[in-house]
Design a protein around this motif. Structure first.
Motif, short mmCIF file in Angstrom:
data_model
loop_
_atom_site.label_atom_id
_atom_site.label_comp_id
_atom_site.label_asym_id
_atom_site.label_seq_id
_atom_site.Cartn_x
_atom_site.Cartn_y
_atom_site.Cartn_z
N TYR A 1 -28.83 -97.40 0.02
CA TYR A 1 -28.53 -96.00 -0.29
C TYR A 1 -28.83 -95.64 -1.75
O TYR A 1 -29.29 -94.54 -2.04
CB TYR A 1 -27.07 -95.69 0.05
CG TYR A 1 -26.75 -94.21 0.04
CD1 TYR A 1 -27.49 -93.31 0.81
CD2 TYR A 1 -25.72 -93.70 -0.74
CE1 TYR A 1 -27.20 -91.96 0.80
CE2 TYR A 1 -25.41 -92.36 -0.75
CZ TYR A 1 -26.16 -91.48 0.02
OH TYR A 1 -25.86 -90.15 0.02
N TYR B 1 -33.00 -87.74 -5.81
CA TYR B 1 -32.74 -87.06 -7.08
C TYR B 1 -34.07 -86.76 -7.79
O TYR B 1 -34.27 -85.67 -8.33
CB TYR B 1 -31.87 -87.91 -8.02
CG TYR B 1 -30.49 -88.27 -7.51
CD1 TYR B 1 -29.69 -87.33 -6.86
CD2 TYR B 1 -29.96 -89.56 -7.71
CE1 TYR B 1 -28.42 -87.68 -6.41
CE2 TYR B 1 -28.69 -89.90 -7.27
CZ TYR B 1 -27.92 -88.96 -6.61
OH TYR B 1 -26.67 -89.30 -6.17
N GLN C 1 -24.04 -94.92 -9.59
CA GLN C 1 -23.84 -94.54 -10.99
C GLN C 1 -23.40 -93.08 -11.11
O GLN C 1 -22.41 -92.77 -11.77
CB GLN C 1 -25.14 -94.76 -11.78
CG GLN C 1 -25.43 -96.25 -12.00
CD GLN C 1 -26.83 -96.50 -12.53
OE1 GLN C 1 -27.78 -95.82 -12.16
NE2 GLN C 1 -26.95 -97.49 -13.40
N THR D 1 -28.70 -94.01 -9.84
CA THR D 1 -28.40 -94.30 -8.45
C THR D 1 -27.20 -93.47 -8.01
O THR D 1 -26.48 -92.90 -8.83
CB THR D 1 -28.07 -95.78 -8.26
OG1 THR D 1 -26.84 -96.05 -8.95
CG2 THR D 1 -29.18 -96.67 -8.79
N TRP D 2 -26.94 -93.47 -6.71
CA TRP D 2 -25.75 -92.79 -6.20
C TRP D 2 -24.49 -93.42 -6.78
O TRP D 2 -23.56 -92.73 -7.17
CB TRP D 2 -25.72 -92.87 -4.67
CG TRP D 2 -24.48 -92.27 -4.05
CD1 TRP D 2 -24.25 -90.93 -3.85
CD2 TRP D 2 -23.33 -92.96 -3.55
NE1 TRP D 2 -23.01 -90.76 -3.26
CE2 TRP D 2 -22.43 -91.98 -3.07
CE3 TRP D 2 -22.97 -94.31 -3.47
CZ2 TRP D 2 -21.19 -92.32 -2.51
CZ3 TRP D 2 -21.74 -94.63 -2.90
CH2 TRP D 2 -20.86 -93.65 -2.44
N LYS E 1 -29.70 -83.71 2.98
CA LYS E 1 -29.46 -84.73 1.97
C LYS E 1 -29.23 -86.09 2.65
O LYS E 1 -28.55 -86.16 3.68
CB LYS E 1 -28.21 -84.34 1.16
CG LYS E 1 -28.03 -85.15 -0.11
CD LYS E 1 -26.83 -84.64 -0.92
CE LYS E 1 -27.22 -83.43 -1.75
NZ LYS E 1 -26.12 -82.98 -2.62
N PRO E 2 -29.78 -87.15 2.07
CA PRO E 2 -29.53 -88.48 2.64
C PRO E 2 -28.04 -88.83 2.58
O PRO E 2 -27.34 -88.41 1.67
CB PRO E 2 -30.31 -89.42 1.71
CG PRO E 2 -31.32 -88.55 1.03
CD PRO E 2 -30.66 -87.20 0.90
N MET F 1 -31.19 -92.53 -2.65
CA MET F 1 -30.70 -91.38 -3.42
C MET F 1 -31.46 -91.23 -4.73
O MET F 1 -31.68 -90.11 -5.18
CB MET F 1 -29.20 -91.49 -3.66
CG MET F 1 -28.36 -91.10 -2.46
SD MET F 1 -28.77 -89.47 -1.74
CE MET F 1 -28.18 -88.36 -3.02
#
Lengths: 268, 268
Positions: free
Chosen positions: A218, A226, A239, A236-237, A195-196, A222
């Motif tokens: 990022y 997803y 959110q 987004t990450w 995973k990033p 992400m």
């Protein structure tokens, strides 16, 4: 099966950038991912005993060893704990399921038997210490397990139903289930992905904490991840993670403070 | 230098018993010890960057990544943080000193910027989660570092003076220094020893927590170890550890609850 990304490949997956050319030989430690589907290959008890020895070889503050672990292998009990852990299939199917605990009980008993008064254990300091101890132990075991081709999945959902977990495992006062761990060989052709992660400059600072801590690209990385994983609710990450901590997605864990108080932790 | 005990030797040192004959290839993970004296050999920044990548490769609950790390290399600042960490010589002398943090700040900022309301972060659940995250990250890094011949020493004394550490490192609300880490090559001829641990049957239970959790011969083994190390105040493990948690040996950490409240953690 085991995973075989090179340092460069793993770095690219974590950060989305080219790996630096000067690199020590640590690629095995970059390859971690959560494995949720296991091969039927059994993992002998002797292997687990060796892995427990690696867990016990982790650092532990003042050598207090404020943690313990319970393996849950009986099929009916395994089904029950899987139900308590958000009904995650891997808890039912993994060759081993281990529940890791913060544990003041053992030291308290030993100290009392030796005529000492371990009353300081109710400082939050020793709650924090036990959480650190149990995580250090588990992660050393995880690194060792992965080095011999095993896969793992941490189960934070062990905290979803603390009272039921306490009854099922007959936990005494001074103990608290922190996370579970599934362990087994990954299934053939496992699609478990690296995973990033946040850019290194968002996590590692020099000398002082920066006034403005950015997250670089990022959110974009992400969102792509997803979508590639077909994860629901693409966003987004920032959110997704913001919603995860909005206070409305606690999965029962909103009772944790009351629970750890009741189990004798963290009173002052 | 690095350490080279076999599986059998390391097992014997941990448990005082003969190792089982059926053993997986994990002896490297049994060899951990705290290294307090370092060779002058520098550790390049590129090595640290790779190790930080291993730390970021550890599991993190819901991918929230609730931790960060600050390297303290400036000599004056290093001397100051050594003073704050119980004046331990290795904090001054290690090629790298890293301060590890529980970190809600970065996620809170990112979530707010994305229009989310991360109010749930003040549940104790997310304090616990950050402690677990930071320990998992650090221990994966430690395992990776040891695999390439480096040695480490965790510094719990980072919690001795939380307010001064906060000022020195300019930590924002929502962060909390959990432990430090010294990193470098062990000095030639290092006498850092593998420490005995509790018997496996005192830590690993089957199905349920036992009604009577003994510690076997551990008090005797530790008394021998303390004597061999010429450690002051020889006693058994139960006695020494009981005194460590008697509430009178807190090294300033009795303020932790108040401090983490002030830094925005763990309010409900």
């Amino acid at each position: 099966m085991s995973f075989h990304e090179t340092f460069s490949e793993a770095w690219q997956l974590r950060y989305g950038t080219e790996a630096p050319s000067d690199r020590p030989d640590v690629e095995a430690f970059l390859r971690h991912r959560s494995v949720r589907k296991y091969a039927p290959t059994p993992v002998p008890e002797s292997t687990l005993a060796a892995l427990i020895a690696t867990a016990q070889s982790a650092a532990t503050s003042s050598n207090l060893q404020l943690w313990s672990v319970i393996s849950v292998q009986d099929p009916e009990r395994r089904a029950e704990i899987a139900r308590l852990c958000g009904d995650q299939a891997q808890v039912r199917s993994a060759p081993w399921f281990l529940a890791f605990f913060a544990d003041h009980h053992r030291l308290r008993q030993a100290a009392l038997a030796a005529g000492e008064s371990p009353d300081g254990l109710d400082y939050v300091e020793f709650f924090a210490m036990a959480l650190v101890d149990v995580a250090l132990a588990a992660e050393r075991m995880v690194c060792a397990a992965e080095s011999i081709g095993l896969g793992i999945c941490y189960i934070g959902a062990l905290r979803n139903h603390p009272a039921e977990v306490q009854r099922l495992l007959q936990l005494p006062s001074g103990t608290f289930g922190v996370f579970g761990l599934c362990l087994g060989y990954p299934e053939q052709g496992s699609r478990a992905e690296i995973k990033p992660r946040l850019p290194q400059e968002s996590v590692w600072f020099r000398e002082t904490y920066p006034g403005d801590v950015g997250i670089g690209d990022y959110d974009d990385r992400m969102r792509d991840f997803y979508e590639a994983q077909k994860m629901s609710g693409e966003a987004t990450w920032s959110q997704r993670s913001g919603r995860r901590v909005d206070g409305f997605h606690m999965s029962g864990r909103e009772v944790l403070k009351e629970w750890i108080d009741r189990m004798g932790f963290s009173r002052r």
